[in-house]
Design an enzyme around this catalytic site. Structure first.
Site, mmCIF file in Angstrom:
data_model
loop_
_atom_site.group_PDB
_atom_site.id
_atom_site.type_symbol
_atom_site.label_atom_id
_atom_site.label_comp_id
_atom_site.label_asym_id
_atom_site.label_seq_id
_atom_site.Cartn_x
_atom_site.Cartn_y
_atom_site.Cartn_z
ATOM 1 N N TYR A 166 0.824 -1.211 0.000
ATOM 2 C CA TYR A 166 0.000 0.000 0.000
ATOM 3 C C TYR A 166 0.861 1.264 0.000
ATOM 4 O O TYR A 166 0.407 2.320 -0.409
ATOM 5 C CB TYR A 166 -0.899 0.038 1.248
ATOM 6 C CG TYR A 166 -2.244 -0.628 1.088
ATOM 7 C CD1 TYR A 166 -2.336 -1.977 0.781
ATOM 8 C CD2 TYR A 166 -3.422 0.087 1.268
ATOM 9 C CE1 TYR A 166 -3.562 -2.600 0.660
ATOM 10 C CE2 TYR A 166 -4.658 -0.525 1.150
ATOM 11 C CZ TYR A 166 -4.722 -1.870 0.842
ATOM 12 O OH TYR A 166 -5.941 -2.471 0.727
ATOM 13 N N LYS A 170 2.737 -15.579 2.676
ATOM 14 C CA LYS A 170 2.981 -16.346 1.454
ATOM 15 C C LYS A 170 4.472 -16.671 1.423
ATOM 16 O O LYS A 170 5.202 -16.307 0.494
ATOM 17 C CB LYS A 170 2.531 -15.510 0.232
ATOM 18 C CG LYS A 170 2.493 -16.260 -1.085
ATOM 19 C CD LYS A 170 1.388 -17.317 -1.176
ATOM 20 C CE LYS A 170 1.539 -18.126 -2.455
ATOM 21 N NZ LYS A 170 0.607 -19.281 -2.506
ATOM 22 N N ASP A 225 -3.331 -18.494 0.802
ATOM 23 C CA ASP A 225 -4.344 -19.194 -0.009
ATOM 24 C C ASP A 225 -5.079 -20.223 0.846
ATOM 25 O O ASP A 225 -6.301 -20.325 0.817
ATOM 26 C CB ASP A 225 -3.715 -19.828 -1.274
ATOM 27 C CG ASP A 225 -2.412 -20.575 -1.021
ATOM 28 O OD1 ASP A 225 -1.908 -20.551 0.120
ATOM 29 O OD2 ASP A 225 -1.881 -21.191 -1.971
ATOM 30 N N ASP A 273 -6.560 -6.813 4.193
ATOM 31 C CA ASP A 273 -7.680 -6.167 3.497
ATOM 32 C C ASP A 273 -8.579 -7.218 2.859
ATOM 33 O O ASP A 273 -9.804 -7.190 3.005
ATOM 34 C CB ASP A 273 -7.129 -5.217 2.420
ATOM 35 C CG ASP A 273 -8.244 -4.558 1.627
ATOM 36 O OD1 ASP A 273 -9.195 -4.055 2.252
ATOM 37 O OD2 ASP A 273 -8.173 -4.552 0.380
ATOM 38 N N ASP A 289 -12.690 -8.917 4.354
ATOM 39 C CA ASP A 289 -13.982 -8.932 3.649
ATOM 40 C C ASP A 289 -14.558 -10.349 3.613
ATOM 41 O O ASP A 289 -15.769 -10.545 3.746
ATOM 42 C CB ASP A 289 -13.836 -8.409 2.204
ATOM 43 C CG ASP A 289 -13.928 -6.884 2.117
ATOM 44 O OD1 ASP A 289 -13.514 -6.212 3.085
ATOM 45 O OD2 ASP A 289 -14.412 -6.363 1.100
HETATM 46 C C1 IPM Z 1 -10.476 -1.036 3.977
HETATM 47 C C2 IPM Z 1 -10.687 -0.424 2.629
HETATM 48 C C3 IPM Z 1 -9.511 0.485 2.280
HETATM 49 C C4 IPM Z 1 -8.242 -0.349 2.299
HETATM 50 C C5 IPM Z 1 -9.675 1.208 0.916
HETATM 51 C C6 IPM Z 1 -10.928 2.065 0.877
HETATM 52 C C7 IPM Z 1 -8.467 2.027 0.563
HETATM 53 O O1 IPM Z 1 -10.898 -1.427 1.674
HETATM 54 O O2 IPM Z 1 -10.303 -0.273 4.964
HETATM 55 O O3 IPM Z 1 -10.494 -2.253 4.084
HETATM 56 O O4 IPM Z 1 -7.921 -1.042 1.330
HETATM 57 O O5 IPM Z 1 -7.555 -0.313 3.321
HETATM 58 MG MG MG Z 2 -11.070 -3.351 2.487
#
Ligand code: IPM
Ligand code: MG
Length: 350
Positions: free
Chosen positions: A140, A189, A221, A245, A249
């Protein structure tokens, strides 16, 4: 206690969910006798529209001057082609405030088992894990750009991690594991990446300082597969910025909705930034449909981690769980309530 909280509503559903969390904090202040003062600043697309840049210096200064920051969400198609995208503000603020550790708890409420993406027999085993995501390093923030190679124009991003960067976030993960189930899983990884090899070395060396914690190493993975097949095996998951990240999710889907998942970003001081892990959801912005729980639970983490108010934090978390159990749910978790009504149902239980 007295605390100065900076709110950054941002874009899309950001203003609605920040308002919801602020109302919850006001209820906590009234009930437990605290004095929280709120200040608001611009961030993201809203800041681009107002002053031409996503992270105005006034916002950074206000964050430094506050005791903690509560963020809504940033981004939206409207600014996809802005010279500096709204998301840059989020990354900039994380870096500026030195918030290198991002805690993302994923907990499945028994009443939300039907909202989980998982088969009932898997969900029945329970999910209660925390992803500790490194937040100010890695790909990042690495060197990036364009160059010309033998196959034409090339784009590149680079991942690099220093020992001390790994150590400070790993210590946070170990300390958290000591307070929870004493199991730590490093996700990387290491069969391919040099950075992952350093993560393994630093993390396993630190085990000496936290002998009660059992450490496991897992390739990313496989970790993705295990999160979908057997999430109950995880307690604390430590990982890099990008892997964290992605996996958070996935974890969100297993606990019912990304709308339910909070996060806390911490560094050297108690000043933290608290935000749900979801985005700005422009398609439902302003429609009173957004799930406020992710931001409300983030505010609970603020009470616990920045202000050391454990009882108050637990009261908020309990109120969210009870409201959801009573069916006070937004559409993402199978209900029919709006943002405001779900917030009211939570507030009435504090
Ligand atoms: C998160 C989001 C952010 C990230 C984006 C919006 C830049 O997806 O906080 O998970 O990737 O950190
Ligand atoms: Mg995110």
């Amino acid at each position: 206690m007295r605390a100065k909280i900076l709110t950054l509503p941002g874009d899309g559903i950001g203003p609605e969910i920040v308002l919801a969390a602020r109302r919850v904090l006001e209820r906590v202040a009234e009930k437990f006798g605290h004095e929280f003062s709120f200040e608001e600043a611009l961030i993201g697309g809203a800041a681009i529209d107002a002053v031409g840049r996503p992270l105005p210096p006034e916002t950074v200064a206000a964050a430094h001057a506050s005791d903690s920051v509560l963020l809504g969400a940033v981004g939206g198609d409207k600014w996809d082609y802005a010279p500096v995208r709204p998301e840059a503000a989020l990354l900039g603020l994380r870096k500026e405030l030195g918030l290198y550790a991002n805690l993302r708890p994923a907990k499945l409420y028994p009443s939300l088992k039907n909202a989980s993406s998982l088969r009932a027999d898997i969900a029945d085993k329970g999910i209660d894990l925390v992803i500790v995501r490194e937040l100010t390093g890695g790909i990042y923030f690495g060197e990036r750009g364009y160059r010309t190679g033998s196959m034409g124009r090339e784009a590149f991003d680079t991942e690099s991690y220093a020992e001390l960067e790994i150590e400070r976030v790993a210590r946070i993960a170990y300390e958290l594991a000591e307070k929870r189930g004493r199991r730590l899983c490093l996700v990387d990884k290491a069969n391919v990446l040099t950075t992952s090899k350093l993560w393994r070395k630093v993390t396993s060396d630190l085990n000496e300082d936290y002998p009660s914690v059992a450490v496991e190493m897992m390739y990313v993975d496989n970790a993705a597969m295990q999160l979908a097949l057997a999430p109950s095996r995880f307690d604390v998951v430590l990982t890099s910025n990008l892997f964290g990240d992605i996996l958070s999710d996935l974890a969100a889907a297993t606990v019912g909705s990304i709308g339910m998942m909070p996060s806390a970003s911490l560094g050297e001081t108690t000043v933290g930034m608290y935000e749900a892990i979801h985005g700005s959801a422009p398609s439902i912005a302003g429609l009173d449909r957004a799930d406020p729980a992710g931001t409300i639970l983030s505010a609970a983490m603020m009470l616990r981690l920045s202000f050391d108010l454990e009882e108050e934090a637990a009261a908020v978390e309990h109120a969210v769980e009870e409201a959801v159990k009573a069916g006070a749910c937004t559409p993402d978790i199978g209900g029919a309530l709006g943002t405001r009504a779900m917030t009211d149902a939570i507030i009435s239980r504090i």
